[in-house]
Design a protein around this motif. Structure first.
Motif, mmCIF file in Angstrom:
data_model
loop_
_atom_site.group_PDB
_atom_site.id
_atom_site.type_symbol
_atom_site.label_atom_id
_atom_site.label_comp_id
_atom_site.label_asym_id
_atom_site.label_seq_id
_atom_site.Cartn_x
_atom_site.Cartn_y
_atom_site.Cartn_z
ATOM 1 N N ASP A 115 -2.150 0.451 -16.534
ATOM 2 C CA ASP A 115 -1.902 1.812 -16.077
ATOM 3 C C ASP A 115 -0.502 1.901 -15.483
ATOM 4 N N ASP A 116 0.367 2.644 -16.152
ATOM 5 C CA ASP A 116 1.753 2.744 -15.707
ATOM 6 C C ASP A 116 1.853 3.226 -14.267
ATOM 7 N N GLU A 117 0.996 4.187 -13.905
ATOM 8 C CA GLU A 117 1.098 4.794 -12.588
ATOM 9 C C GLU A 117 0.688 3.837 -11.483
ATOM 10 N N MET A 118 -0.062 2.792 -11.838
ATOM 11 C CA MET A 118 -0.504 1.817 -10.845
ATOM 12 C C MET A 118 0.298 0.520 -10.952
ATOM 13 N N ASP A 119 1.536 0.615 -11.399
ATOM 14 C CA ASP A 119 2.453 -0.523 -11.430
ATOM 15 C C ASP A 119 2.006 -1.610 -12.399
ATOM 16 N N GLY A 120 1.324 -1.189 -13.484
ATOM 17 C CA GLY A 120 0.978 -2.149 -14.525
ATOM 18 C C GLY A 120 -0.094 -3.130 -14.144
ATOM 19 N N LEU A 121 -0.894 -2.848 -13.125
ATOM 20 C CA LEU A 121 -1.924 -3.793 -12.717
ATOM 21 C C LEU A 121 -3.154 -3.660 -13.599
ATOM 22 N N PHE B 106 0.830 -1.205 0.000
ATOM 23 C CA PHE B 106 0.000 0.000 0.000
ATOM 24 C C PHE B 106 0.865 1.256 0.000
ATOM 25 N N THR B 107 1.902 1.255 0.840
ATOM 26 C CA THR B 107 2.786 2.424 0.939
ATOM 27 C C THR B 107 3.476 2.713 -0.387
ATOM 28 N N THR B 108 3.832 1.651 -1.105
ATOM 29 C CA THR B 108 4.483 1.836 -2.404
ATOM 30 C C THR B 108 3.564 2.538 -3.383
ATOM 31 N N LEU B 109 2.276 2.154 -3.379
ATOM 32 C CA LEU B 109 1.311 2.820 -4.257
ATOM 33 C C LEU B 109 1.189 4.303 -3.902
ATOM 34 N N LEU B 110 1.175 4.615 -2.608
ATOM 35 C CA LEU B 110 1.101 6.017 -2.194
ATOM 36 C C LEU B 110 2.310 6.801 -2.687
ATOM 37 N N GLU B 111 3.464 6.138 -2.700
ATOM 38 C CA GLU B 111 4.699 6.818 -3.090
ATOM 39 C C GLU B 111 4.855 6.939 -4.596
ATOM 40 N N THR B 112 4.271 6.003 -5.346
ATOM 41 C CA THR B 112 4.521 5.969 -6.792
ATOM 42 C C THR B 112 3.372 6.510 -7.632
ATOM 43 N N SER B 113 2.168 6.596 -7.052
ATOM 44 C CA SER B 113 1.020 7.039 -7.831
ATOM 45 C C SER B 113 0.402 8.289 -7.214
ATOM 46 N N LEU C 9 -2.024 9.833 -8.489
ATOM 47 C CA LEU C 9 -3.460 9.646 -8.668
ATOM 48 C C LEU C 9 -4.060 8.913 -7.479
ATOM 49 N N PHE C 10 -3.436 7.811 -7.097
ATOM 50 C CA PHE C 10 -3.940 7.032 -5.974
ATOM 51 C C PHE C 10 -3.780 7.793 -4.658
ATOM 52 N N LYS C 11 -2.663 8.477 -4.480
ATOM 53 C CA LYS C 11 -2.421 9.230 -3.246
ATOM 54 C C LYS C 11 -3.485 10.290 -3.042
ATOM 55 N N SER C 12 -3.838 10.998 -4.100
ATOM 56 C CA SER C 12 -4.859 12.036 -4.010
ATOM 57 C C SER C 12 -6.206 11.443 -3.628
ATOM 58 N N PHE C 13 -6.556 10.319 -4.272
ATOM 59 C CA PHE C 13 -7.823 9.664 -3.969
ATOM 60 C C PHE C 13 -7.849 9.185 -2.525
ATOM 61 N N TYR C 14 -6.768 8.571 -2.088
ATOM 62 C CA TYR C 14 -6.707 8.035 -0.725
ATOM 63 C C TYR C 14 -6.870 9.137 0.320
ATOM 64 N N GLN C 15 -6.175 10.246 0.128
ATOM 65 C CA GLN C 15 -6.245 11.328 1.105
ATOM 66 C C GLN C 15 -7.668 11.862 1.248
ATOM 67 N N LYS C 16 -8.354 12.030 0.131
ATOM 68 C CA LYS C 16 -9.737 12.516 0.174
ATOM 69 C C LYS C 16 -10.650 11.495 0.850
ATOM 70 N N HIS C 17 -10.435 10.219 0.523
ATOM 71 C CA HIS C 17 -11.267 9.163 1.095
ATOM 72 C C HIS C 17 -11.028 9.049 2.600
#
Length: 360
Positions: free
Chosen positions: A245-251, A152-159, A161-169
């Motif tokens: 999606d490159d920003e989400m580690d190719g998932l 999870f921490t890696t996604l926050l550091e690398t994306s 897009l995801f970091k912004s969504f997580y903070q709002k949520h």
């Protein structure tokens, strides 16, 4: 005849007929796109080889690089490269060509785990590899979900897009459960806590929530124990574009949600029940599946520059030099191989320390 996912090697064996006068043979390989109404094309003729009086064997390795070169050779004009190729083989002795009747069918999609790894998408490679090795929906077995599959921490550091969504949520969840009114999120959390209260009726003080990854069977669904305590989720589909999606580690996200659990203490007093929420845990749950209503929906493009350079993108740089990946490619592989099973995976849990008191 179908190549197994773990195998790239085609083996041709034959015994020479008694009394044969020739002492050499030649192997010819043909290829065609089975999805098009076209003739097979001669792609390779071996050098002459000496015939042995006992069994003769010929080997051909069809790796992703070989497949790519054949795909470019037989492709139709102004279209993406073929995602499936039928290989035909003949044994030529003298003027006689003996064809092996059944083709070896190879799906390009079988190379995707290796290609994702070359591109640097390690997590996606792992998920793809697991999908290919599981039994298909026709002979499905219950499969334990993967826990701590994504950091999870890696996604926050690398994306971003995801970091912004997580903070709002995260802010939304904390604000809602801290309010005095019983809004939707707070009501769902209290309902989960009430289940724990109903179990520990006689005890005065006890914990609620869990971070255990023990796999449990709940209504014929295998889930980790911590997931049984989630009280709210938000879909990531609005924020993560379908496909690679490159920003989400190719998932490849298919039904991706961000879930939250609460952990804390329950205290029973004479006239009320006190609840202290000490931590909120956030994690991702996704279903790795390719069961889509629209089979031709594009999941992305793969371009193989050379043996060591592979690019995944949403749009092709040159369409005729790319493999277009769709859901139907996975369905076709699953049908032919009877492999390709769906499964659930979870990220590890990311915690936020809080101190929120509630009175029931």
């Amino acid at each position: 005849m179908i190549l197994q996912f773990e195998t790239n090697r085609v083996t041709l064996n034959f015994l020479p007929e008694l009394g044969i006068k020739q002492d050499q043979y030649v192997i010819k390989a043909y290829a065609k796109n089975p999805l098009l109404n076209c003739n097979k094309v001669l792609i390779y003729t071996s050098d002459p080889m000496n015939i042995k009086p006992e069994e003769n064997a010929y080997f051909l390795d069809i790796d992703y690089w070989y497949y790519t070169r054949v795909a470019k050779y037989i492709k139709s004009i102004e279209s993406a490269l073929p995602n499936c190729i039928d290989f035909y083989f003949s044994i030529c002795i003298g003027n006689e060509e003996n064809s092996i009747p059944n083709p070896y069918r190879v799906h390009f999609i079988k190379y995707v785990p290796e290609l994702l790894e070359i591109s640097g998408y390690i997590q996606a490679k792992q998920a793809h590899s697991k999908w290919f090795c599981l039994p298909s929906e026709d002979n499905a077995e219950i499969v334990n979900p993967e826990t701590s599959y994504i950091e999870f921490t890696t996604l926050l550091e690398t994306s971003s897009l995801f970091k912004s969504f997580y903070q709002k949520h995260c802010e939304k969840v904390i604000a809602q459960i801290s309010r005095s009114n019983r809004n939707e999120i707070k009501k769902k959390m209290v309902n989960q806590i009430q289940k724990v209260i109903d179990i520990y009726r006689e005890e005065k003080i006890y914990d609620f929530g869990s971070i255990a990854t023990t796999i449990m069977d709940i209504d014929d669904m295998l889930v980790p124990k911590f997931d049984t305590f989630h009280f709210y989720e938000a879909s990531l589909q609005e924020y993560v574009v379908d496909g690679i999606d490159d920003e989400m580690d190719g998932l490849l996200f298919t039904d991706c949600v961000l879930r939250v659990i609460a952990l804390g203490k329950i205290t029973k007093e004479k006239d009320h029940i006190g609840i202290l929420i000490e931590r909120l845990g956030f994690y991702i749950k996704d279903q790795y599946t390719f069961n889509r209503d629209n089979e031709e929906m594009s999941l992305g493009y793969c371009e193989i520059i050379d043996k060591d350079r592979v690019v995944f993108s949403k749009e092709p740089v040159i369409e005729e030099e790319s493999f277009k990946i769709t859901a139907s490619n996975y369905h076709n592989y699953r049908k032919d191989q009877e492999l390709g099973g769906d499964f659930f995976w979870y990220s590890n849990i990311h915690f936020e320390d809080v101190s929120i008191e509630l009175i029931l």
